[in-house]
Design a protein around this motif. Structure first.
Motif, PDB file in Angstrom:
ATOM      1  N   ARG A   1       0.842  -1.199   0.000  1.00  0.00           N
ATOM      2  CA  ARG A   1       0.000   0.000   0.000  1.00  0.00           C
ATOM      3  C   ARG A   1       0.880   1.252   0.000  1.00  0.00           C
ATOM      4  N   ALA A   2       0.477   2.238  -0.780  1.00  0.00           N
ATOM      5  CA  ALA A   2       1.100   3.562  -0.790  1.00  0.00           C
ATOM      6  C   ALA A   2      -0.007   4.564  -1.099  1.00  0.00           C
ATOM      7  N   GLY A   3      -0.344   5.379  -0.111  1.00  0.00           N
ATOM      8  CA  GLY A   3      -1.431   6.337  -0.300  1.00  0.00           C
ATOM      9  C   GLY A   3      -2.741   5.615  -0.533  1.00  0.00           C
ATOM     10  N   GLU A   4      -3.438   5.991  -1.594  1.00  0.00           N
ATOM     11  CA  GLU A   4      -4.729   5.392  -1.935  1.00  0.00           C
ATOM     12  C   GLU A   4      -4.577   4.100  -2.745  1.00  0.00           C
ATOM     13  N   GLU A   5      -3.373   3.813  -3.185  1.00  0.00           N
ATOM     14  CA  GLU A   5      -3.125   2.678  -4.059  1.00  0.00           C
ATOM     15  C   GLU A   5      -2.700   1.461  -3.241  1.00  0.00           C
ATOM     16  N   SER A   6      -3.242   0.270  -3.580  1.00  0.00           N
ATOM     17  CA  SER A   6      -2.804  -0.948  -2.903  1.00  0.00           C
ATOM     18  C   SER A   6      -3.064  -2.156  -3.789  1.00  0.00           C
ATOM     19  N   VAL A   7      -2.346  -3.243  -3.493  1.00  0.00           N
ATOM     20  CA  VAL A   7      -2.537  -4.515  -4.177  1.00  0.00           C
ATOM     21  C   VAL A   7      -2.254  -5.618  -3.166  1.00  0.00           C
ATOM     22  N   SER A   8      -3.069  -6.679  -3.194  1.00  0.00           N
ATOM     23  CA  SER A   8      -2.852  -7.850  -2.346  1.00  0.00           C
ATOM     24  C   SER A   8      -2.489  -9.027  -3.234  1.00  0.00           C
ATOM     25  N   LEU A   9      -1.485  -9.768  -2.802  1.00  0.00           N
ATOM     26  CA  LEU A   9      -1.007 -10.903  -3.582  1.00  0.00           C
ATOM     27  C   LEU A   9      -0.990 -12.155  -2.717  1.00  0.00           C
ATOM     28  N   ASP A  10      -1.502 -13.246  -3.260  1.00  0.00           N
ATOM     29  CA  ASP A  10      -1.482 -14.541  -2.599  1.00  0.00           C
ATOM     30  C   ASP A  10      -0.296 -15.315  -3.171  1.00  0.00           C
ATOM     31  N   VAL A  11       0.812 -15.309  -2.434  1.00  0.00           N
ATOM     32  CA  VAL A  11       2.046 -15.938  -2.903  1.00  0.00           C
ATOM     33  C   VAL A  11       1.944 -17.452  -2.680  1.00  0.00           C
ATOM     34  N   PRO A  12       2.215 -18.253  -3.718  1.00  0.00           N
ATOM     35  CA  PRO A  12       2.148 -19.708  -3.541  1.00  0.00           C
ATOM     36  C   PRO A  12       3.261 -20.218  -2.626  1.00  0.00           C
ATOM     37  N   ASP A  13       3.172 -21.482  -2.256  1.00  0.00           N
ATOM     38  CA  ASP A  13       4.151 -22.077  -1.348  1.00  0.00           C
ATOM     39  C   ASP A  13       5.568 -22.092  -1.909  1.00  0.00           C
ATOM     40  N   ARG A  14       5.724 -22.207  -3.231  1.00  0.00           N
ATOM     41  CA  ARG A  14       7.061 -22.290  -3.829  1.00  0.00           C
ATOM     42  C   ARG A  14       7.177 -21.388  -5.063  1.00  0.00           C
ATOM     43  N   PRO A  15       7.214 -20.070  -4.862  1.00  0.00           N
ATOM     44  CA  PRO A  15       7.440 -19.191  -6.010  1.00  0.00           C
ATOM     45  C   PRO A  15       8.917 -19.242  -6.409  1.00  0.00           C
ATOM     46  N   THR A  16       9.233 -18.708  -7.562  1.00  0.00           N
ATOM     47  CA  THR A  16      10.628 -18.530  -7.962  1.00  0.00           C
ATOM     48  C   THR A  16      11.147 -17.286  -7.262  1.00  0.00           C
ATOM     49  N   PHE A  17      12.321 -17.385  -6.636  1.00  0.00           N
ATOM     50  CA  PHE A  17      12.917 -16.273  -5.898  1.00  0.00           C
ATOM     51  C   PHE A  17      14.199 -15.867  -6.606  1.00  0.00           C
ATOM     52  N   GLU A  18      14.258 -14.628  -7.071  1.00  0.00           N
ATOM     53  CA  GLU A  18      15.420 -14.115  -7.801  1.00  0.00           C
ATOM     54  C   GLU A  18      16.071 -13.000  -7.003  1.00  0.00           C
ATOM     55  N   ILE A  19      17.389 -13.066  -6.889  1.00  0.00           N
ATOM     56  CA  ILE A  19      18.166 -11.984  -6.291  1.00  0.00           C
ATOM     57  C   ILE A  19      19.153 -11.522  -7.347  1.00  0.00           C
ATOM     58  N   LYS A  20      19.164 -10.214  -7.586  1.00  0.00           N
ATOM     59  CA  LYS A  20      20.027  -9.659  -8.623  1.00  0.00           C
ATOM     60  C   LYS A  20      20.759  -8.426  -8.086  1.00  0.00           C
ATOM     61  N   ALA A  21      22.074  -8.397  -8.263  1.00  0.00           N
ATOM     62  CA  ALA A  21      22.864  -7.208  -7.945  1.00  0.00           C
ATOM     63  C   ALA A  21      23.352  -6.626  -9.273  1.00  0.00           C
ATOM     64  N   GLU A  22      23.194  -5.306  -9.428  1.00  0.00           N
ATOM     65  CA  GLU A  22      23.549  -4.669 -10.695  1.00  0.00           C
ATOM     66  C   GLU A  22      24.417  -3.433 -10.469  1.00  0.00           C
ATOM     67  N   ARG A  23      25.238  -3.158 -11.458  1.00  0.00           N
ATOM     68  CA  ARG A  23      25.982  -1.896 -11.522  1.00  0.00           C
ATOM     69  C   ARG A  23      25.606  -1.260 -12.853  1.00  0.00           C
ATOM     70  N   GLU A  24      25.126  -0.020 -12.801  1.00  0.00           N
ATOM     71  CA  GLU A  24      24.726   0.687 -14.014  1.00  0.00           C
ATOM     72  C   GLU A  24      25.579   1.937 -14.180  1.00  0.00           C
ATOM     73  N   GLY A  25      25.856   2.278 -15.417  1.00  0.00           N
ATOM     74  CA  GLY A  25      26.618   3.488 -15.714  1.00  0.00           C
ATOM     75  C   GLY A  25      28.108   3.215 -15.782  1.00  0.00           C
ATOM     76  N   ARG A  26      28.865   4.304 -15.924  1.00  0.00           N
ATOM     77  CA  ARG A  26      30.323   4.228 -16.006  1.00  0.00           C
ATOM     78  C   ARG A  26      30.933   5.074 -14.906  1.00  0.00           C
ATOM     79  N   ALA A  27      32.062   4.597 -14.362  1.00  0.00           N
ATOM     80  CA  ALA A  27      32.752   5.319 -13.284  1.00  0.00           C
ATOM     81  C   ALA A  27      33.051   6.735 -13.754  1.00  0.00           C
ATOM     82  N   PRO A  28      32.939   7.725 -12.937  1.00  0.00           N
ATOM     83  CA  PRO A  28      32.608   7.665 -11.510  1.00  0.00           C
ATOM     84  C   PRO A  28      31.103   7.781 -11.244  1.00  0.00           C
ATOM     85  N   ASN A  29      30.283   7.738 -12.260  1.00  0.00           N
ATOM     86  CA  ASN A  29      28.832   7.910 -12.104  1.00  0.00           C
ATOM     87  C   ASN A  29      28.096   6.575 -12.188  1.00  0.00           C
TER      88      ASN A  29
END
Length: 91
Positions: A38-66
């Motif tokens: 929920r954020a302000g007037e907007e909301s969503v409810s989700l029924d997550v199954p017992d075994r969803p796919t779980f993804e973890i991603k680390a990213e670097r965007e741009g070029r040094a030093p930015n």
């Protein structure tokens, strides 16, 4: 298939605030309860199954030093279907 965004929010928060939100999601998952986002007037409810796919991603965007670093945690499943996947650890 085109993607439909059904809820989106982005804002600066302290590390403690982010941890509290992630703990709340973890508690709901652990209890097998729906996750309501929920954020302000907007909301969503989700029924997550017992075994969803779980993804973890680390990213670097741009070029040094930015360069921008990010970490994303994503739960994904087909509507009406249960998913399975391997084990993951956070250290």
């Amino acid at each position: 298939m085109p993607e439909e965004v059904i809820f989106e929010t982005e804002r600066d928060q302290t590390r403690g605030e982010i941890a509290a939100t992630l703990r709340s999601v973890a508690d709901k998952l652990d209890a097998g309860e729906d996750i309501t986002i929920r954020a302000g007037e907007e909301s969503v409810s989700l029924d997550v199954p017992d075994r969803p796919t779980f993804e973890i991603k680390a990213e670097r965007e741009g070029r040094a030093p930015n360069t921008e670093l990010s970490v994303e945690f994503e739960l994904e499943w087909d509507e009406g279907e249960d998913s399975s996947g391997g084990d993951v650890e956070i250290e």
